[in-house]
Scaffold this active site. Sequence first.
Site, PDB file in Angstrom:
ATOM      1  N   LYS A  11      -4.875   3.914   6.083  1.00  0.00           N
ATOM      2  CA  LYS A  11      -3.918   3.446   7.097  1.00  0.00           C
ATOM      3  C   LYS A  11      -3.747   4.484   8.222  1.00  0.00           C
ATOM      4  O   LYS A  11      -4.170   5.640   8.085  1.00  0.00           O
ATOM      5  CB  LYS A  11      -2.580   3.123   6.418  1.00  0.00           C
ATOM      6  CG  LYS A  11      -2.672   1.907   5.467  1.00  0.00           C
ATOM      7  CD  LYS A  11      -1.297   1.529   4.914  1.00  0.00           C
ATOM      8  CE  LYS A  11      -1.377   0.314   4.002  1.00  0.00           C
ATOM      9  NZ  LYS A  11      -0.050  -0.087   3.479  1.00  0.00           N
ATOM     10  N   TYR A  51      -2.002  -9.434   6.812  1.00  0.00           N
ATOM     11  CA  TYR A  51      -0.803  -9.372   5.972  1.00  0.00           C
ATOM     12  C   TYR A  51       0.006 -10.675   6.028  1.00  0.00           C
ATOM     13  O   TYR A  51       1.208 -10.664   5.779  1.00  0.00           O
ATOM     14  CB  TYR A  51       0.081  -8.194   6.388  1.00  0.00           C
ATOM     15  CG  TYR A  51      -0.339  -6.858   5.793  1.00  0.00           C
ATOM     16  CD1 TYR A  51      -0.369  -6.659   4.410  1.00  0.00           C
ATOM     17  CD2 TYR A  51      -0.677  -5.779   6.596  1.00  0.00           C
ATOM     18  CE1 TYR A  51      -0.735  -5.431   3.863  1.00  0.00           C
ATOM     19  CE2 TYR A  51      -1.043  -4.546   6.055  1.00  0.00           C
ATOM     20  CZ  TYR A  51      -1.070  -4.383   4.689  1.00  0.00           C
ATOM     21  OH  TYR A  51      -1.430  -3.162   4.134  1.00  0.00           O
ATOM     22  N   PHE A  59      10.223  -6.751   6.142  1.00  0.00           N
ATOM     23  CA  PHE A  59       9.487  -5.591   6.641  1.00  0.00           C
ATOM     24  C   PHE A  59       8.238  -5.975   7.421  1.00  0.00           C
ATOM     25  O   PHE A  59       7.496  -5.099   7.869  1.00  0.00           O
ATOM     26  CB  PHE A  59       9.118  -4.659   5.478  1.00  0.00           C
ATOM     27  CG  PHE A  59       8.325  -5.310   4.365  1.00  0.00           C
ATOM     28  CD1 PHE A  59       6.968  -5.547   4.493  1.00  0.00           C
ATOM     29  CD2 PHE A  59       8.951  -5.681   3.184  1.00  0.00           C
ATOM     30  CE1 PHE A  59       6.243  -6.139   3.472  1.00  0.00           C
ATOM     31  CE2 PHE A  59       8.231  -6.277   2.145  1.00  0.00           C
ATOM     32  CZ  PHE A  59       6.878  -6.506   2.293  1.00  0.00           C
ATOM     33  N   ARG A  87      -6.302   0.611  -7.194  1.00  0.00           N
ATOM     34  CA  ARG A  87      -4.832   0.592  -7.209  1.00  0.00           C
ATOM     35  C   ARG A  87      -4.284   1.809  -7.968  1.00  0.00           C
ATOM     36  O   ARG A  87      -3.261   2.385  -7.579  1.00  0.00           O
ATOM     37  CB  ARG A  87      -4.318  -0.707  -7.852  1.00  0.00           C
ATOM     38  CG  ARG A  87      -4.699  -1.996  -7.118  1.00  0.00           C
ATOM     39  CD  ARG A  87      -3.924  -2.235  -5.851  1.00  0.00           C
ATOM     40  NE  ARG A  87      -2.507  -2.388  -6.067  1.00  0.00           N
ATOM     41  CZ  ARG A  87      -1.658  -2.828  -5.123  1.00  0.00           C
ATOM     42  NH1 ARG A  87      -2.110  -3.186  -3.914  1.00  0.00           N
ATOM     43  NH2 ARG A  87      -0.381  -2.927  -5.366  1.00  0.00           N
ATOM     44  N   THR A  93       3.385   1.589  -4.509  1.00  0.00           N
ATOM     45  CA  THR A  93       3.613   1.293  -3.091  1.00  0.00           C
ATOM     46  C   THR A  93       4.516   2.336  -2.443  1.00  0.00           C
ATOM     47  O   THR A  93       4.265   2.780  -1.318  1.00  0.00           O
ATOM     48  CB  THR A  93       4.260  -0.101  -2.950  1.00  0.00           C
ATOM     49  OG1 THR A  93       3.439  -1.053  -3.639  1.00  0.00           O
ATOM     50  CG2 THR A  93       4.390  -0.496  -1.494  1.00  0.00           C
ATOM     51  N   ASN A 114       2.290   4.449   4.000  1.00  0.00           N
ATOM     52  CA  ASN A 114       1.893   4.879   2.651  1.00  0.00           C
ATOM     53  C   ASN A 114       0.389   5.079   2.469  1.00  0.00           C
ATOM     54  O   ASN A 114      -0.137   4.907   1.376  1.00  0.00           O
ATOM     55  CB  ASN A 114       2.482   3.923   1.602  1.00  0.00           C
ATOM     56  CG  ASN A 114       2.049   2.491   1.794  1.00  0.00           C
ATOM     57  OD1 ASN A 114       1.242   2.196   2.674  1.00  0.00           O
ATOM     58  ND2 ASN A 114       2.557   1.595   0.970  1.00  0.00           N
ATOM     59  N   HIS A 117      -4.298   1.033   1.714  1.00  0.00           N
ATOM     60  CA  HIS A 117      -4.176  -0.336   1.212  1.00  0.00           C
ATOM     61  C   HIS A 117      -5.271  -0.578   0.196  1.00  0.00           C
ATOM     62  O   HIS A 117      -6.391  -0.090   0.360  1.00  0.00           O
ATOM     63  CB  HIS A 117      -4.341  -1.368   2.344  1.00  0.00           C
ATOM     64  CG  HIS A 117      -4.658  -2.750   1.815  1.00  0.00           C
ATOM     65  ND1 HIS A 117      -3.690  -3.599   1.375  1.00  0.00           N
ATOM     66  CD2 HIS A 117      -5.838  -3.380   1.588  1.00  0.00           C
ATOM     67  CE1 HIS A 117      -4.257  -4.725   0.921  1.00  0.00           C
ATOM     68  NE2 HIS A 117      -5.562  -4.606   1.043  1.00  0.00           N
ATOM     69  N   GLU A 128     -10.037 -10.754   1.622  1.00  0.00           N
ATOM     70  CA  GLU A 128      -9.884  -9.588   2.510  1.00  0.00           C
ATOM     71  C   GLU A 128     -11.234  -9.016   2.932  1.00  0.00           C
ATOM     72  O   GLU A 128     -11.409  -8.594   4.078  1.00  0.00           O
ATOM     73  CB  GLU A 128      -9.033  -8.523   1.818  1.00  0.00           C
ATOM     74  CG  GLU A 128      -7.583  -8.951   1.648  1.00  0.00           C
ATOM     75  CD  GLU A 128      -6.736  -7.955   0.870  1.00  0.00           C
ATOM     76  OE1 GLU A 128      -5.537  -8.231   0.691  1.00  0.00           O
ATOM     77  OE2 GLU A 128      -7.263  -6.908   0.435  1.00  0.00           O
TER      78      GLU A 128
HETATM   79  P1  RTP Z   1      -0.821  -2.783   0.406  1.00  0.00           P
HETATM   80  O1  RTP Z   1      -0.898  -4.294   0.421  1.00  0.00           O
HETATM   81  O2  RTP Z   1      -0.686  -2.192   1.785  1.00  0.00           O
HETATM   82  O3  RTP Z   1      -1.956  -2.187  -0.372  1.00  0.00           O
HETATM   83  O4  RTP Z   1       0.496  -2.336  -0.375  1.00  0.00           O
HETATM   84  P2  RTP Z   1       1.000  -2.874  -1.793  1.00  0.00           P
HETATM   85  O5  RTP Z   1       0.084  -3.938  -2.308  1.00  0.00           O
HETATM   86  O6  RTP Z   1       1.214  -1.678  -2.659  1.00  0.00           O
HETATM   87  O7  RTP Z   1       2.414  -3.494  -1.403  1.00  0.00           O
HETATM   88  P3  RTP Z   1       2.756  -4.941  -0.817  1.00  0.00           P
HETATM   89  O8  RTP Z   1       3.837  -5.506  -1.646  1.00  0.00           O
HETATM   90  O9  RTP Z   1       1.499  -5.748  -0.650  1.00  0.00           O
HETATM   91  O10 RTP Z   1       3.370  -4.621   0.612  1.00  0.00           O
HETATM   92  C1  RTP Z   1       2.532  -4.374   1.736  1.00  0.00           C
HETATM   93  C2  RTP Z   1       3.086  -3.200   2.496  1.00  0.00           C
HETATM   94  O11 RTP Z   1       4.346  -3.548   3.012  1.00  0.00           O
HETATM   95  C3  RTP Z   1       5.209  -2.410   3.000  1.00  0.00           C
HETATM   96  N1  RTP Z   1       6.382  -2.682   2.204  1.00  0.00           N
HETATM   97  N2  RTP Z   1       7.556  -2.267   2.557  1.00  0.00           N
HETATM   98  N3  RTP Z   1      10.329  -1.747   2.669  1.00  0.00           N
HETATM   99  C4  RTP Z   1       9.823  -2.389   1.623  1.00  0.00           C
HETATM  100  O12 RTP Z   1      10.508  -2.733   0.699  1.00  0.00           O
HETATM  101  C5  RTP Z   1       8.408  -2.655   1.607  1.00  0.00           C
HETATM  102  N4  RTP Z   1       7.770  -3.319   0.678  1.00  0.00           N
HETATM  103  C6  RTP Z   1       6.463  -3.322   1.059  1.00  0.00           C
HETATM  104  C7  RTP Z   1       4.440  -1.257   2.404  1.00  0.00           C
HETATM  105  O13 RTP Z   1       3.950  -0.455   3.437  1.00  0.00           O
HETATM  106  C8  RTP Z   1       3.306  -1.951   1.657  1.00  0.00           C
HETATM  107  O14 RTP Z   1       2.170  -1.118   1.562  1.00  0.00           O
HETATM  108 MG    MG Z   2      -0.497  -5.590  -1.143  1.00  0.00          MG
END
Ligand code: RTP
Ligand code: MG
Length: 143
Positions: A11, A51, A59, A87, A93, A114, A117, A128
């Site tokens: 990122k 996304y 968010f 992962r 996350t 963070n 991804h 994706e």
């Molecule tokens: P990613 O898709 O980026 O790999 O991240 P992830 O699966 O670990 O988390 P996901 O639930 O898919 O959320 C995508 C991105 O959104 C942001 N986020 N912010 N403020 C919050 O509660 C919150 N929750 C998610 C994070 O930047 C996350 O990587």
């Molecule tokens: Mg995700």
Amino acid sequence: MAIERTLSIVKPDAVAKNLIGQIYSRFEAAGLKIVAAKMVQLTREQAEGFYAVHKERPFFNDLVSFMISGPVMIQVLEGESAIQKNREIMGATDPKKAAAGTIRHDFAVSVDENAAHGSDAPETAAVEIEYFFGKDGICPRTR
Ligand code: RTP
Ligand code: MG
């Protein structure tokens, strides 16, 4: 166990901190092969589409603005259980909840920025990968 492919993104925060090489090293040390890669300045439309599953979340706008704040490095990783393995290498996350030694623990400071991804399931990985590399944008690794 099966050989899988997963989509990974370094990122904008991690690209800005000059961490591409250190993050790639972690993939390679874990036995994941890079079979496609490109640096991209995402458009807002590209980031929103990527996304889209989160578009109703509070968010979403911040996430999209962050993802277009600078270039990202996008790659396809291939290997045994690549989706789950990536992962695990990334960590939780929220970097504050991520285990020591993971990318997010070591390189990120907040849930909003963070570092990486990774696809979360075989179905999303396939979608994706095609989103960024099309149907034939992968280099087969025969050795
Ligand atoms: P990613 O898709 O980026 O790999 O991240 P992830 O699966 O670990 O988390 P996901 O639930 O898919 O959320 C995508 C991105 O959104 C942001 N986020 N912010 N403020 C919050 O509660 C919150 N929750 C998610 C994070 O930047 C996350 O990587
Ligand atoms: Mg995700």
